[in-house]
Design an enzyme around this catalytic site. Structure first.
Site, PDB file in Angstrom:
ATOM      1  CB  CYS A   1       1.889  10.636   1.804  1.00 38.45           C
ATOM      2  SG  CYS A   1       0.341  11.472   1.444  1.00 38.45           S
TER       3      CYS A   1
ATOM      4  NE  ARG B   1      -1.140   2.439   2.991  1.00 40.41           N
ATOM      5  CZ  ARG B   1      -0.571   3.514   3.508  1.00 40.41           C
ATOM      6  NH1 ARG B   1      -0.427   4.623   2.792  1.00 40.41           N
ATOM      7  NH2 ARG B   1      -0.100   3.504   4.742  1.00 40.41           N
ATOM      8  CG  ASP B   2       3.278   4.262   3.044  1.00 40.42           C
ATOM      9  OD1 ASP B   2       3.429   5.138   2.188  1.00 40.42           O
ATOM     10  OD2 ASP B   2       3.353   4.495   4.267  1.00 40.42           O
TER      11      ASP B   2
ATOM     12  CG  HIS C   1       7.479   7.660   5.764  1.00 41.08           C
ATOM     13  ND1 HIS C   1       7.407   7.219   4.466  1.00 41.08           N
ATOM     14  CD2 HIS C   1       6.268   7.399   6.306  1.00 41.08           C
ATOM     15  CE1 HIS C   1       6.209   6.722   4.222  1.00 41.08           C
ATOM     16  NE2 HIS C   1       5.494   6.822   5.328  1.00 41.08           N
TER      17      HIS C   1
ATOM     18  CG  HIS D   1       3.426   4.575   9.284  1.00 40.58           C
ATOM     19  ND1 HIS D   1       2.873   3.611   8.471  1.00 40.58           N
ATOM     20  CD2 HIS D   1       3.834   5.564   8.429  1.00 40.58           C
ATOM     21  CE1 HIS D   1       2.938   3.994   7.204  1.00 40.58           C
ATOM     22  NE2 HIS D   1       3.523   5.177   7.154  1.00 40.58           N
TER      23      HIS D   1
ATOM     24  CG  ASN E   1       6.801   3.389   4.891  1.00 42.62           C
ATOM     25  OD1 ASN E   1       6.517   3.816   3.789  1.00 42.62           O
ATOM     26  ND2 ASN E   1       5.927   3.316   5.871  1.00 42.62           N
TER      27      ASN E   1
HETATM   28  N1  COA Z   1     -13.194   4.492  -3.298  1.00 36.45           N
HETATM   29  C1  COA Z   1     -13.492   4.688  -4.593  1.00 36.45           C
HETATM   30  N2  COA Z   1     -13.995   5.823  -5.097  1.00 36.45           N
HETATM   31  C2  COA Z   1     -14.222   6.819  -4.210  1.00 36.45           C
HETATM   32  C3  COA Z   1     -13.944   6.683  -2.847  1.00 36.45           C
HETATM   33  C4  COA Z   1     -13.397   5.463  -2.399  1.00 36.45           C
HETATM   34  N3  COA Z   1     -13.071   5.266  -1.134  1.00 36.45           N
HETATM   35  N4  COA Z   1     -14.265   7.819  -2.241  1.00 36.45           N
HETATM   36  C5  COA Z   1     -14.746   8.646  -3.180  1.00 36.45           C
HETATM   37  N5  COA Z   1     -14.712   8.048  -4.376  1.00 36.45           N
HETATM   38  C6  COA Z   1     -15.151   8.601  -5.667  1.00 36.45           C
HETATM   39  C7  COA Z   1     -16.547   9.087  -5.627  1.00 36.45           C
HETATM   40  O1  COA Z   1     -17.447   8.048  -5.911  1.00 36.45           O
HETATM   41  C8  COA Z   1     -16.537  10.154  -6.695  1.00 36.45           C
HETATM   42  O2  COA Z   1     -16.554   9.518  -7.951  1.00 36.45           O
HETATM   43  P1  COA Z   1     -17.191  10.255  -9.252  1.00 36.45           P
HETATM   44  O3  COA Z   1     -16.324  11.456  -9.511  1.00 36.45           O
HETATM   45  O4  COA Z   1     -17.080   9.218 -10.314  1.00 36.45           O
HETATM   46  O5  COA Z   1     -18.589  10.596  -8.849  1.00 36.45           O
HETATM   47  C9  COA Z   1     -15.163  10.772  -6.548  1.00 36.45           C
HETATM   48  O6  COA Z   1     -14.359   9.754  -5.936  1.00 36.45           O
HETATM   49  C10 COA Z   1     -15.162  12.017  -5.669  1.00 36.45           C
HETATM   50  O7  COA Z   1     -15.808  11.717  -4.442  1.00 36.45           O
HETATM   51  P2  COA Z   1     -15.706  12.675  -3.173  1.00 36.45           P
HETATM   52  O8  COA Z   1     -16.443  12.059  -2.050  1.00 36.45           O
HETATM   53  O9  COA Z   1     -16.065  14.108  -3.570  1.00 36.45           O
HETATM   54  O10 COA Z   1     -14.197  12.572  -2.816  1.00 36.45           O
HETATM   55  P3  COA Z   1     -13.041  13.623  -2.971  1.00 36.45           P
HETATM   56  O11 COA Z   1     -12.818  13.952  -4.397  1.00 36.45           O
HETATM   57  O12 COA Z   1     -13.276  14.739  -2.000  1.00 36.45           O
HETATM   58  O13 COA Z   1     -11.810  12.755  -2.462  1.00 36.45           O
HETATM   59  C11 COA Z   1     -10.960  11.015  -1.045  1.00 36.45           C
HETATM   60  C12 COA Z   1     -11.709  12.315  -1.110  1.00 36.45           C
HETATM   61  C13 COA Z   1     -10.645  10.759   0.420  1.00 36.45           C
HETATM   62  C14 COA Z   1     -11.809   9.913  -1.591  1.00 36.45           C
HETATM   63  C15 COA Z   1      -9.672  11.097  -1.886  1.00 36.45           C
HETATM   64  O14 COA Z   1      -8.998  12.274  -1.580  1.00 36.45           O
HETATM   65  C16 COA Z   1      -8.757   9.915  -1.646  1.00 36.45           C
HETATM   66  O15 COA Z   1      -9.061   8.793  -2.004  1.00 36.45           O
HETATM   67  N6  COA Z   1      -7.603  10.166  -1.058  1.00 36.45           N
HETATM   68  C17 COA Z   1      -6.668   9.107  -0.773  1.00 36.45           C
HETATM   69  C18 COA Z   1      -5.414   9.699  -0.315  1.00 36.45           C
HETATM   70  C19 COA Z   1      -4.409   8.645  -0.011  1.00 36.45           C
HETATM   71  O16 COA Z   1      -4.622   7.446  -0.073  1.00 36.45           O
HETATM   72  N7  COA Z   1      -3.214   9.125   0.323  1.00 36.45           N
HETATM   73  C20 COA Z   1      -2.121   8.284   0.608  1.00 36.45           C
HETATM   74  C21 COA Z   1      -2.268   7.513   1.853  1.00 36.45           C
HETATM   75  S1  COA Z   1      -1.897   8.434   3.281  1.00 36.45           S
HETATM   76 ZN    ZN Z   2       3.438   6.199   5.311  1.00 34.05          ZN
END
Ligand code: COA
Ligand code: ZN
Length: 311
Positions: A244, A19-20, A213, A211, A253
């Site tokens: 990230c 994942r990370d 890095h 955790h 990490n």
């Molecule tokens: N899995 C799949 N799709 C997702 C989802 C999830 N967990 N959460 C939201 N979505 C989709 C929505 O269905 C929507 O799809 P569409 O555009 O086709 O309608 C789109 O993403 C936007 O949804 P929204 O609720 O407005 O989310 P957002 O754009 O504000 O994004 C997160 C918020 C949290 C979903 C997004 O920023 C994210 O996934 N971040 C992950 C960051 C990460 O993993 N960082 C590294 C690890 S620390």
């Molecule tokens: Zn990390």
């Protein structure tokens, strides 16, 4: 005077490279290769593997195959499969795959929360309340990872009082385990010892994971400080991959095989077969297409011996 905590004789390693590690790589690792790799990892004695994240595929395209990966891997007794989840939608996707653990992610700082998740810590906590409800009766273990708990690349210092308040709120919500994350390698060992002492004293029953890095070369020193405070659970990433994508300057990490090697040298039981782990680590450059920072895989274990040079 406070009593000295004995350093734990056993620790658990949570492998987070799938994942990370993969989330920040330039290359998309094909689903079949991810599955083969995780299956190899799960034979090495690791206690837990964070196999992927159920995040938005737009945010983290490298892990867009999360469900296929979790459904494709072999499940082995004694190896929990955990997945990172940012919101309710991710939780529903994860529960559909019968994971053992979900690892909720939120930030301790507003700006990293907004950059990474488009949520302030308060908004994340609201999501988590709904997630805890959704997980009732599922039997899944709910962990929460607190990013930037030792410093934020945008805001700088994150006060310990703020971290403790967020931990308190997470526990009040019914979160079962908490991971304190040094997202961009800003922690130092004195700071780590202080925060670990504080959480272990206030919440002795809660499983805390650390955790780190290695962005500034302090990863192993920080892990050692946490262990000396009594921490028994560590995230680590094979080869030292990781970072990230939404935290400027983030890099790998603490390296799993280097961490396991350190603990083994100190007679601390990780349950991991280091030779088997090193074999999997040696396959990484082919899997991801470049060299990795891990050191023991290159130098060999400290028990390695060389023939004297001929005269
Ligand atoms: N899995 C799949 N799709 C997702 C989802 C999830 N967990 N959460 C939201 N979505 C989709 C929505 O269905 C929507 O799809 P569409 O555009 O086709 O309608 C789109 O993403 C936007 O949804 P929204 O609720 O407005 O989310 P957002 O754009 O504000 O994004 C997160 C918020 C949290 C979903 C997004 O920023 C994210 O996934 N971040 C992950 C960051 C990460 O993993 N960082 C590294 C690890 S620390
Ligand atoms: Zn990390």
């Amino acid at each position: 005077m406070s009593q000295r905590t004995p350093c734990p004789s056993t620790v658990e390693i949570n492998e987070v490279a799938p994942r990370d590690g993969l989330q920040i790589e330039a290359r998309f690792v094909p689903t079949e290769e991810k599955i083969r790799w995780i299956d190899a990892l799960s034979t090495t004695g690791l206690r837990r593997i964070e196999a992927t994240s159920f995040t938005s595929p737009k945010a983290i395209p490298n892990l867009c195959d999360a469900a296929d990966v979790v459904m494709g891997i072999q499940r082995r007794t004694g190896v929990d499969i955990s997945v990172l989840v940012p919101n309710l939608k991710g939780t529903e996707r994860a529960l559909a795959c019968q994971v053992d653990e979900i690892n909720l992610v939120m930030s301790a700082s507003d700006s990293h929360g907004l950059a990474n998740l488009r949520m302030t810590p308060e908004q994340s906590l609201e999501q988590f309340a709904a997630i805890v409800d959704a997980c009732q009766d599922s039997g899944v273990f709910i962990n929460a990872s607190l990013s930037t708990a030792f410093g934020c690349p945008f805001e700088g210092d994150v006060p310990e009082t703020r971290v403790l308040r967020l931990v308190e709120q997470l526990i009040a919500l019914g979160i079962q385990g908490i991971t304190l994350c040094d997202t961009t390698g800003m922690a130092n060992p004195v700071q780590v010892k202080h925060l670990c002492d504080a959480v272990l004293e206030r919440w002795p029953q809660t499983p805390f994971t650390l955790h780190f890095h290695n962005t500034r070369g302090m990863g192993l020193a920080n892990a050692l400080a946490a262990w000396q405070a009594g921490i028994t659970r560590f995230d680590a990433s094979l080869g030292g991959l990781g970072g990230c994508p939404f935290a400027p300057g983030a890099s790998g990490n603490v390296c799993t095989e280097d961490l396991v090697h350190m603990f083994a040298a100190m007679d601390v039981d990780t349950g991991v077969d280091l030779d088997a782990l090193l074999e999997v680590a040696a396959t990484l450059p082919t899997l991801i297409g470049h060299e990795v920072p891990g050191q023991v895989v290159k130098a060999g274990k400290s028990t390695r011996r060389y023939a004297m040079p001929e005269r």
